[in-house]
Scaffold this motif. Structure first.
Motif, short mmCIF file in Angstrom:
data_model
loop_
_atom_site.label_atom_id
_atom_site.label_comp_id
_atom_site.label_asym_id
_atom_site.label_seq_id
_atom_site.Cartn_x
_atom_site.Cartn_y
_atom_site.Cartn_z
N ASP A 179 7.99 0.22 -4.58
CA ASP A 179 7.39 1.55 -4.59
C ASP A 179 7.82 2.27 -3.30
OD1 ASP A 179 5.91 3.82 -4.86
OD2 ASP A 179 3.95 2.86 -4.55
N ASP A 182 5.34 3.57 -0.50
CA ASP A 182 4.81 2.64 0.50
C ASP A 182 5.84 2.49 1.62
OD1 ASP A 182 3.73 0.65 2.01
OD2 ASP A 182 3.51 -0.80 0.37
N GLN A 185 7.48 -1.04 1.78
CA GLN A 185 8.42 -1.30 0.70
C GLN A 185 9.66 -0.42 0.82
OE1 GLN A 185 6.76 -1.63 -3.25
NE2 GLN A 185 4.72 -2.19 -2.48
#
Length: 562
Positions: A179, A182, A185
């Motif tokens: 994702d 985020d 991430q």
């Protein structure tokens, strides 16, 4: 007979806490004393040591030779002993302990964690084994961040072991699960971009991936993660090969390795790019950084880190002219690369640097054998570039200019994205080969083109070497051949495997790499050229080509001006 039985009872009686734990020693009669297997003795010894409160290493050493019994405490002891071995810089021992924990086996809910720890530890000692275990845990990981970390480690290992195509597939599949909203991430996704760029360096993928790296040709912002730092490191590497300025690139690389906190242990595949641009720019800080990384790798006991440092530190010494020590480092590094499990194709990227050293040391036969043993991938990858570069210089040293031109044409066709002569100076053998074929105008044109690229890079050693080669093909400016041979084997005499050297006539320049002399044509030139002429060339040619006149050094300027 009675005395013999009495003696047997005394010898088998449990006279110490150790003996009471061994069944056959507690047997009162030798007629029922059946020696057990060695594995059961080690299992009993482990139980006794655990009851006595011994150190986990002592217990784990007995468990290594004991059969699996399905007891969870064995898994706990083996894992704790493995982590202790890692802390002491013994990853080989840690791998043995973690493998024993996996064989017990652990409970189903702990198996993936144990296997993951084993795979990451094994990556320091054995590439093929680590790749096998990382493939298994990658399919079992459910958390996106854990999956991304495993995918990055697997991709790095696959590139080292010779399958960059699978590495690209792994990181692309892992990136699809992240994702980007985020920040953590997103940083992992940037690490995948760096892996794809490295895979392209090794010949897999599209060159368009380098365009995605252009926004990262600067220092990362505050709070940048490891993925962004690795992407910046490989972006600087590509920028250097595409003709970026040395000063700016090195400033960013130094920030990454100092204030940025990037370490070779973070990713030996990608982090080395920041060290690489510094050593190609001849920055003195490179030696200190390599020493720090060497100390860290030795403390950790990492074969992967040690092999990387031996290889690239040897490259640094070679560029600085220390041929003997550089050769020793390369040979040690190549041996460790083979021990870790590098593929032969990937090893050619490192072994390709050893051939120029052998050439400069005059061992042309050894260089020929070395190139014959190296794989020739026939693609547009880093190993192929190294092979072609070494082949061109060796053919030049052997006095085969036609072969040199053919190899250089092949290099130019394959290395379309390499515009900087920092590490693949293929224009040097081309210019000198054209000169030996009496195609002087073409030779001068090639040398001048290389000088333009060298000026754009800006490192004094690169500029100085380009000036020296340009002077060698521009004889109308005063270059003459020296009749006597020298130690330099990089520019052999036409039609012979023996070397030749060049010298300036008195009153102009002291020679290749020498300082400008009073009253010479170079004395009033720009500051960058004066710096380039003062630099000490990294090759043996400049050090061995001091001009001589009647057995002594040429006078710096005519006697009438002294």
């Amino acid at each position: 007979m009675r005395q013999a039985r009495s003696s047997a009872r005394r010898s088998c009686a449990p006279t110490s806490p150790w003996a009471s734990s061994i069944p056959w020693c507690a047997t009162p009669s030798t007629r029922r004393c059946r020696p057990p297997s060695a594995s059961s003795l080690h299992a009993a010894a482990a139980d006794t040591l655990r009851a006595a409160g011994a150190r986990v290493e002592q217990i784990a050493n007995q468990l290594l030779l004991a059969p699996p019994r399905g007891e969870e405490w064995v898994v706990d002891v083996a894992i704790e002993a493995g982590r202790g071995a890692i802390g002491r810089g013994a990853p080989d021992g840690a791998v043995a302990y973690l493998q024993r924990a996996l064989e017990e086996p652990p409970p189903p809910d702990r198996r993936t964690a144990v296997l993951t720890e084993l795979a990451f530890t094994e990556a320091q000692t054995s590439g093929p084994g680590a790749a096998e275990h990382l493939r298994v845990v990658l399919g079992e990981a459910e958390d996106p961040l854990a999956h991304a970390e495993i995918a990055h480690a697997l991709a790095r290992t696959l590139i080292f072991t010779g399958d960059p195509a699978e590495a690209v597939t792994v990181v692309r599949e892992a990136a699809a699960r992240l994702d980007y909203a985020d920040p953590v991430q997103r940083d992992a996704r940037l690490g995948f971009l760096a892996v794809e760029a490295v895979a392209r360096v090794f010949g897999v993928g599209d060159v368009a991936v380098f365009d995605e790296l252009e926004p990262f040709r600067q220092r990362p912002g505050p709070g940048a993660g490891t993925g962004e730092k690795l992407t910046t490191a490989i972006a600087l590497y590509i920028w250097a090969h595409q003709g970026g300025p040395a000063d700016e690139i090195c400033d960013h690389a130094l920030w990454l390795l100092n204030e940025g906190g990037l370490r070779l242990s973070d990713d030996p595949l990608i982090a080395v790019a920041a060290y690489y641009v510094l050593q190609c720019a001849e920055r003195d800080e490179t030696l200190d950084l390599w020493e720090q990384s060497r100390a860290e790798a030795y403390r950790a006991g990492s074969l992967l880190g040690s092999s990387t440092i031996h290889t690239w530190y040897g490259h640094t010494l070679w560029r600085r002219g220390d041929l003997a020590q550089s050769r020793a480092e390369f040979e040690a590094g190549i041996g460790e690369l083979r021990q870790w499990g590098y593929s032969e194709t990937i090893m050619a990227a490192s072994g390709g640097y050893l051939a120029p050293i052998l050439i400069e040391q005059g061992e042309l036969d050894a260089a020929e054998r070395h190139l014959a043993e190296m794989p020739n991938p026939q693609d547009d990858s880093l190993p192929m570039f190294n092979w072609l570069n070494a082949r061109a210089h060796l053919s030049l040293a052997q006095g085969r200019p036609e072969e040199v031109l053919a190899v250089c044409d092949d290099f130019e066709r394959r290395a379309s994205w390499v515009h900087n002569p920092i590490d693949y100076p293929w224009l040097i053998p081309r210019a000198l080969a054209l000169d030996r074929l009496d195609r002087r105008e073409e030779a001068v044109e090639v040398a001048e083109a290389w000088l333009v690229q060298a000026r754009q890079w800006g490192a004094p050693g690169t500029v100085g070497t380009a000036l020296r080669v340009l002077g060698m093909v521009q004889r109308e400016r005063g270059w003459t051949r020296c009749a006597r041979p020298s130690r330099c084997s990089s520019t052999p005499r036409r039609g012979s495997s023996g070397p030749r050297r060049w010298r300036r006539s008195a009153g102009r320049c002291a020679g290749p790499g020498g300082p400008p002399m009073r009253g010479s044509r170079c004395a009033g030139r720009s500051s960058w050229r004066r710096r380039a002429m003062r630099m000490r060339s990294s090759s043996t040619c400049a050090r061995s080509c001091t001009p001589r006149v009647r057995g002594r050094e040429a006078t710096p300027w005519p006697a009438s001006r002294r």
